[in-house]
Write an enzyme that holds these catalytic residues in place. Structure first.
Site, short mmCIF file in Angstrom:
data_model
loop_
_atom_site.label_atom_id
_atom_site.label_comp_id
_atom_site.label_asym_id
_atom_site.label_seq_id
_atom_site.Cartn_x
_atom_site.Cartn_y
_atom_site.Cartn_z
N ASP A 48 216.03 -57.70 32.47
CA ASP A 48 214.83 -57.15 33.11
C ASP A 48 215.16 -55.97 34.01
O ASP A 48 216.33 -55.72 34.30
CB ASP A 48 214.09 -58.25 33.89
N ASN A 99 210.76 -70.81 41.18
CA ASN A 99 209.56 -71.31 40.50
C ASN A 99 209.81 -71.60 39.01
O ASN A 99 208.89 -71.81 38.26
CB ASN A 99 208.40 -70.31 40.65
N HIS A 102 211.21 -69.48 36.85
CA HIS A 102 211.16 -68.33 35.95
C HIS A 102 212.53 -68.02 35.36
O HIS A 102 213.55 -68.27 35.98
CB HIS A 102 210.51 -67.10 36.60
N GLU A 116 207.27 -65.39 34.59
CA GLU A 116 206.71 -66.22 35.66
C GLU A 116 205.92 -67.39 35.06
O GLU A 116 205.52 -67.32 33.89
CB GLU A 116 205.77 -65.37 36.52
C1 GLP Z 1 215.47 -62.51 39.64
C2 GLP Z 1 215.88 -62.22 38.20
C3 GLP Z 1 216.22 -63.47 37.46
C4 GLP Z 1 217.13 -64.34 38.29
C5 GLP Z 1 216.45 -64.72 39.58
C6 GLP Z 1 217.27 -65.64 40.46
O1 GLP Z 1 214.15 -62.89 39.78
N1 GLP Z 1 214.89 -61.49 37.48
O2 GLP Z 1 216.82 -63.13 36.21
O3 GLP Z 1 217.48 -65.49 37.58
O4 GLP Z 1 216.22 -63.51 40.27
O5 GLP Z 1 218.03 -64.90 41.36
P1 GLP Z 1 219.15 -65.47 42.29
O6 GLP Z 1 220.33 -65.71 41.37
O7 GLP Z 1 219.43 -64.38 43.26
O8 GLP Z 1 218.65 -66.71 42.88
#
Ligand code: GLP
Length: 241
Positions: A67, A136, A138, A143
């Site tokens: 993304d 959440n 995702h 989402e």
């Molecule tokens: C973002 C990314 C996700 C990732 C999530 C969790 O939202 N788009 O791909 O899994 O963050 O991030 P973290 O590893 O910092 O908790």
């Protein structure tokens, strides 16, 4: 789903990097799906170490990231493009032309989605997709929703994601939109490795492990994938029996 519990994030980083290294030794031109966020950083650190000691090379590797934010330049310090260069790409021998990202600033999001899908197909599909998970549930930026998505699309980020990710932007308000691979594109990966650390992820993990597949908990779709490994630290596994 093959669920493995580790002591801490460092141990997951080592084990996840091992899975990548095994693939790269077998298939030096593997197609890797990569993720951002804090969770994969130890994995990337271990991959850099393995590259430095000569056990793996990225010279023929092709990557696709999950993304990218909309509305910030790809060279902005907060873009996922910059994140990946700082945390992995600049430290290994990957070729810039083999690095693929969704363009968060594309003029036509649907055309951008088609371009990405075609590029993944032309590369032979993703051999190993790394995933983190949002608080959440995702995956990438899919989402909680009423339906599972298929190919990449432009998403409006939820307040829960904004609350979780604003910390990376400091005082600058973070983007409200992103381009993300869809659930279908993620599920077409040959192998998936989801890593989660910390108690904030425990609820999403518990719901995923319960086995009910629902777009309200996007990571639950992984129950339908034939070759998925889940690596958790003790805190993220804290609510599973
Ligand atoms: C973002 C990314 C996700 C990732 C999530 C969790 O939202 N788009 O791909 O899994 O963050 O991030 P973290 O590893 O910092 O908790």
């Amino acid at each position: 789903m093959d669920v493995r519990v580790f002591k801490n994030a460092e141990e997951i980083g080592k084990a996840a990097a091992e899975i990548y290294a095994e693939l790269l030794v077998k298939k030096p031109n593997a197609v890797l799906g990569l993720a951002t966020g804090a969770t994969p950083v130890p994995t990337y650190k271990n991959l850099i170490k393995m590259y430095e000691d000569g056990s793996i090379s990225f010279k023929d590797v092709v990557t696709f990231n999950l993304d990218e934010y909309c509305g910030i330049d790809k060279n902005d310090k907060n873009s996922y493009y910059t994140f990946m260069h700082e945390n992995l790409f600049s430290h290994v021998d990957i070729k810039e032309e083999n690095i693929n990202f969704l363009d968060g600033n594309a003029a036509d999001y649907e055309a951008e989605s088609r371009r990405y899908a075609e590029a993944i197909k032309a590369a032979g599909g993703i051999d190993l997709q790394l995933l983190g998970v949002g608080t959440n549930g995702h995956i990438a930026f899919n989402e909680p929703a009423d339906e599972f998505t298929d190919e990449a699309f432009r998403v409006t980020l939820t307040q829960s994601t904004i609350d979780s990710n604003q910390k990376y932007f400091g005082d600058i308000p973070m983007p409200r939109y992103a381009m993300t691979m869809g659930i279908g594109s993620i599920m077409r990966s040959k192998k998936i490795l989801l890593i989660a650390t910390g108690e904030k992820k425990a609820d999403a993990i518990k719901k995923m492990i319960s086995g009910e597949v629902t777009p309200r908990v996007p990571c639950s779709i992984l129950n339908n994938h034939a070759d998925t490994i889940i690596m958790l630290d003790e805190a993220a596994a804290g609510l599973i029996k």
